[in-house]
Design an enzyme around this catalytic site. Structure first.
Site, PDB file in Angstrom:
ATOM      1  N   ARG A 164       6.888  -5.189 -16.594  1.00 28.74           N
ATOM      2  CA  ARG A 164       6.170  -3.768 -16.244  1.00 28.74           C
ATOM      3  C   ARG A 164       6.152  -2.830 -17.255  1.00 28.74           C
ATOM      4  NH1 ARG A 164       5.303  -7.093 -12.766  1.00 28.74           N
ATOM      5  NH2 ARG A 164       5.194  -6.485 -10.434  1.00 28.74           N
ATOM      6  N   SER A 245       4.618  -0.809  -5.688  1.00 28.65           N
ATOM      7  CA  SER A 245       6.129  -0.746  -5.942  1.00 28.65           C
ATOM      8  C   SER A 245       6.188   0.677  -6.615  1.00 28.65           C
ATOM      9  CB  SER A 245       6.755  -1.894  -6.861  1.00 28.65           C
ATOM     10  OG  SER A 245       6.506  -3.142  -6.164  1.00 28.65           O
ATOM     11  N   GLU A 345       8.212   3.375 -11.275  1.00 28.46           N
ATOM     12  CA  GLU A 345       7.343   2.540 -12.148  1.00 28.46           C
ATOM     13  C   GLU A 345       6.136   3.356 -12.272  1.00 28.46           C
ATOM     14  OE1 GLU A 345       4.911  -0.734 -10.753  1.00 28.46           O
ATOM     15  OE2 GLU A 345       6.492  -1.803 -10.430  1.00 28.46           O
TER      16      GLU A 345
HETATM   17  N1  EPU Z   1      13.771  -6.778   0.495  1.00 25.99           N
HETATM   18  C1  EPU Z   1      14.362  -6.195   1.309  1.00 25.99           C
HETATM   19  N2  EPU Z   1      14.005  -5.026   1.941  1.00 25.99           N
HETATM   20  C2  EPU Z   1      12.778  -4.539   1.540  1.00 25.99           C
HETATM   21  C3  EPU Z   1      11.986  -4.909   0.661  1.00 25.99           C
HETATM   22  C4  EPU Z   1      12.620  -6.078   0.143  1.00 25.99           C
HETATM   23  O1  EPU Z   1      15.432  -6.844   1.785  1.00 25.99           O
HETATM   24  O2  EPU Z   1      12.537  -3.528   2.363  1.00 25.99           O
HETATM   25  C5  EPU Z   1      14.133  -8.065  -0.103  1.00 25.99           C
HETATM   26  C6  EPU Z   1      12.995  -9.260   0.329  1.00 25.99           C
HETATM   27  O3  EPU Z   1      13.475  -9.933   1.449  1.00 25.99           O
HETATM   28  C7  EPU Z   1      13.149 -10.316  -0.977  1.00 25.99           C
HETATM   29  C8  EPU Z   1      13.509  -9.287  -2.078  1.00 25.99           C
HETATM   30  O4  EPU Z   1      13.905  -8.023  -1.518  1.00 25.99           O
HETATM   31  O5  EPU Z   1      14.518 -11.118  -0.756  1.00 25.99           O
HETATM   32  C9  EPU Z   1      12.415  -9.162  -2.934  1.00 25.99           C
HETATM   33  O6  EPU Z   1      11.141  -8.607  -2.324  1.00 25.99           O
HETATM   34  P1  EPU Z   1       9.828  -9.146  -2.538  1.00 25.99           P
HETATM   35  O7  EPU Z   1       9.572 -10.523  -2.718  1.00 25.99           O
HETATM   36  O8  EPU Z   1       8.775  -8.385  -1.466  1.00 25.99           O
HETATM   37  O9  EPU Z   1       9.223  -8.846  -3.984  1.00 25.99           O
HETATM   38  P2  EPU Z   1       9.696  -7.284  -4.726  1.00 25.99           P
HETATM   39  O10 EPU Z   1      10.736  -7.662  -5.705  1.00 25.99           O
HETATM   40  O11 EPU Z   1      10.118  -6.199  -3.741  1.00 25.99           O
HETATM   41  C10 EPU Z   1       8.094  -7.716  -6.483  1.00 25.99           C
HETATM   42  C11 EPU Z   1       6.953  -6.865  -7.493  1.00 25.99           C
HETATM   43  C12 EPU Z   1       5.882  -6.748  -6.707  1.00 25.99           C
HETATM   44  C13 EPU Z   1       5.196  -7.876  -6.580  1.00 25.99           C
HETATM   45  C14 EPU Z   1       6.192  -8.987  -5.583  1.00 25.99           C
HETATM   46  C15 EPU Z   1       5.856 -10.441  -5.507  1.00 25.99           C
HETATM   47  C16 EPU Z   1       8.251  -5.397  -8.709  1.00 25.99           C
HETATM   48  C17 EPU Z   1       8.826  -3.912  -8.763  1.00 25.99           C
HETATM   49  N3  EPU Z   1       7.478  -5.595  -7.650  1.00 25.99           N
HETATM   50  O12 EPU Z   1       8.331  -6.957  -5.423  1.00 25.99           O
HETATM   51  O13 EPU Z   1       4.778  -6.099  -7.626  1.00 25.99           O
HETATM   52  O14 EPU Z   1       3.937  -8.258  -5.858  1.00 25.99           O
HETATM   53  O15 EPU Z   1       7.384  -8.842  -6.523  1.00 25.99           O
HETATM   54  O16 EPU Z   1       5.838 -11.052  -6.788  1.00 25.99           O
HETATM   55  O17 EPU Z   1       8.645  -6.290  -9.722  1.00 25.99           O
HETATM   56  C18 EPU Z   1       4.124  -3.722  -7.967  1.00 25.99           C
HETATM   57  O18 EPU Z   1       4.860  -3.936  -9.203  1.00 25.99           O
HETATM   58  O19 EPU Z   1       3.410  -2.598  -7.549  1.00 25.99           O
HETATM   59  C19 EPU Z   1       4.154  -4.491  -7.040  1.00 25.99           C
HETATM   60  C20 EPU Z   1       3.852  -4.762  -5.736  1.00 25.99           C
END
Ligand code: EPU
Length: 349
Positions: A164, A245, A345
């Site tokens: 990012r 995010s 972000e």
């Molecule tokens: N989780 C929780 N509680 C929550 C949210 C997440 O326990 O409220 C846990 C989920 O269960 C999972 C882990 O956290 O085990 C990761 O969550 P998720 O797979 O939804 O992905 P993320 O890390 O929250 C990142 C990117 C997203 C992207 C997704 C899919 C960043 C900051 N965010 O989210 O990007 O779509 O992976 O690849 O890297 C963005 O940058 O705006 C964005 C949406």
């Protein structure tokens, strides 16, 4: 050159925060930028480049001259032995562009379906999702240097992509020349692999694959899965204002990770190739009990704690101040519980 005055920005930022631009110019071509730079009233004025407004928190009216990028166009511009090169105007909607590439029979961007924003903003924060980042498919881009008026063409190395992150997020002078608030991206070119292979292996995608029993998904199948996953857990900005995010997933050393595991063994963490660990910021925020909490009309999304939302609309909606107060309270609470400072972000204006 037309400078629109006192322009409402509510529809031009996906948080739908109410604010106005003192002056706004629509940029449809390089010539529109050169006209601004040649205008004695505006040449030296501070400027802010606005794409889809999907990574932005407005905390008041915008005083710098807003350059709203509306450069259009999508076309195949060439090929190499390994890839087809496709170019899009910076003002094109990202998701529509991804769908268009698939309709042309050119896979490679499907994992990044439904990311809000424009093509021009995609390299700025090196967008990524479900195992693919923009830098994996990037070829080059054209931009105008708003200080010198020169046209720049930058390759991936020159864009200095990180998680990012890119050269467009950093200021500074030579030798660490950053292009923050300096470059206006006009066109981006992508190298879409001729020998396409699906990128799977991300937990949510694996689940879809297991559910459907589809061993060899097409790019269109992955596109559809990604859209379904995102629609199920991320708010549609057209319905609930948000900027995706709100915090980055932090990277920590093995020692820091062990310390956090000692505080809570359930912490979601992934080992990186360099031995460090990436932590799920959404999980950390969730573990601190923030899901569904609010400050004024700003709230933590019920289904994904990493996303802050505008619970109201128009004048009754969240202010940028409320969003940032909520963000600050989350940072403090995660710091107190896990000893870790979350980085935001979006761009805050
Ligand atoms: N989780 C929780 N509680 C929550 C949210 C997440 O326990 O409220 C846990 C989920 O269960 C999972 C882990 O956290 O085990 C990761 O969550 P998720 O797979 O939804 O992905 P993320 O890390 O929250 C990142 C990117 C997203 C992207 C997704 C899919 C960043 C900051 N965010 O989210 O990007 O779509 O992976 O690849 O890297 C963005 O940058 O705006 C964005 C949406």
């Amino acid at each position: 050159m037309l400078v629109e005055k006192n322009v409402p920005l509510q529809a031009l930022n996906t948080f739908h925060i109410v604010a106005r631009a003192h002056g706004l110019v629509r940029v449809r071509s390089e010539a529109d930028v050169l006209a601004v730079l040649a205008d004695p009233d505006w040449a030296a004025a501070p400027k802010f480049v606005l794409g889809g407004g999907s990574n932005l928190v407005l905390t008041g009216d915008v005083k710098p001259l807003v350059l709203k990028v509306e450069v259009q166009g999508r076309r195949v511009v060439g090929e190499t032995a390994k890839a087809v090169i496709v170019e899009a105007g910076a003002g094109e909607d990202w998701h529509d562009f991804v769908a268009w590439t698939l309709a042309q029979g050119l896979p490679g961007l499907e994992n990044m379906a439904l990311i809000p924003g424009t093509v021009g903003a995609s390299p700025v924060q090196n967008i990524g999702a479900y195992g693919v980042e923009l830098q994996d498919r990037f070829e080059s881009l054209d931009a105008i240097d708003l200080v010198t008026g020169k046209l720049l063409t930058l390759n991936a190395a020159q864009c200095a992509f990180g998680y990012r992150d890119s050269i467009f997020k950093h200021g500074g002078t030579a030798p660490t020349l950053g292009l923050k608030e300096r470059a206006l991206i006009l066109r981006v070119r992508f190298a879409l692999p001729k020998a396409w292979k699906p990128v799977l292996g991300y937990a949510d995608l694996d689940k879809k694959q297991a559910q459907t029993g589809c061993d060899h998904p097409t790019a269109q199948q992955i596109f559809d899965w990604v859209c379904e996953i995102r629609r199920a857990k991320l708010p549609d900005p057209a319905v609930i204002g948000n900027a995706g995010s709100f915090f980055k997933n932090p990277t920590v050393t093995a020692e820091q990770c062990a310390d956090i595991i000692a505080r809570d063994p359930k912490v979601v963490h992934y080992r990186l190739d360099d031995g460090r660990f990436k932590l799920a910021a959404g999980w950390l925020i969730d573990a601190c009990g923030w899901r569904g909490k609010t400050v004024g009309q700003a709230g933590v999304y019920e289904k994904q704690a990493l996303v802050l939302v505008n619970l109201g609309s128009g004048a009754g909606g969240a202010t940028g101040g409320e969003v940032m107060t909520l963000a600050g309270a989350i940072q403090t609470s995660v710091y107190e519980r896990f000893g870790l400072r979350l980085e935001t972000e979006p761009v805050v204006l």
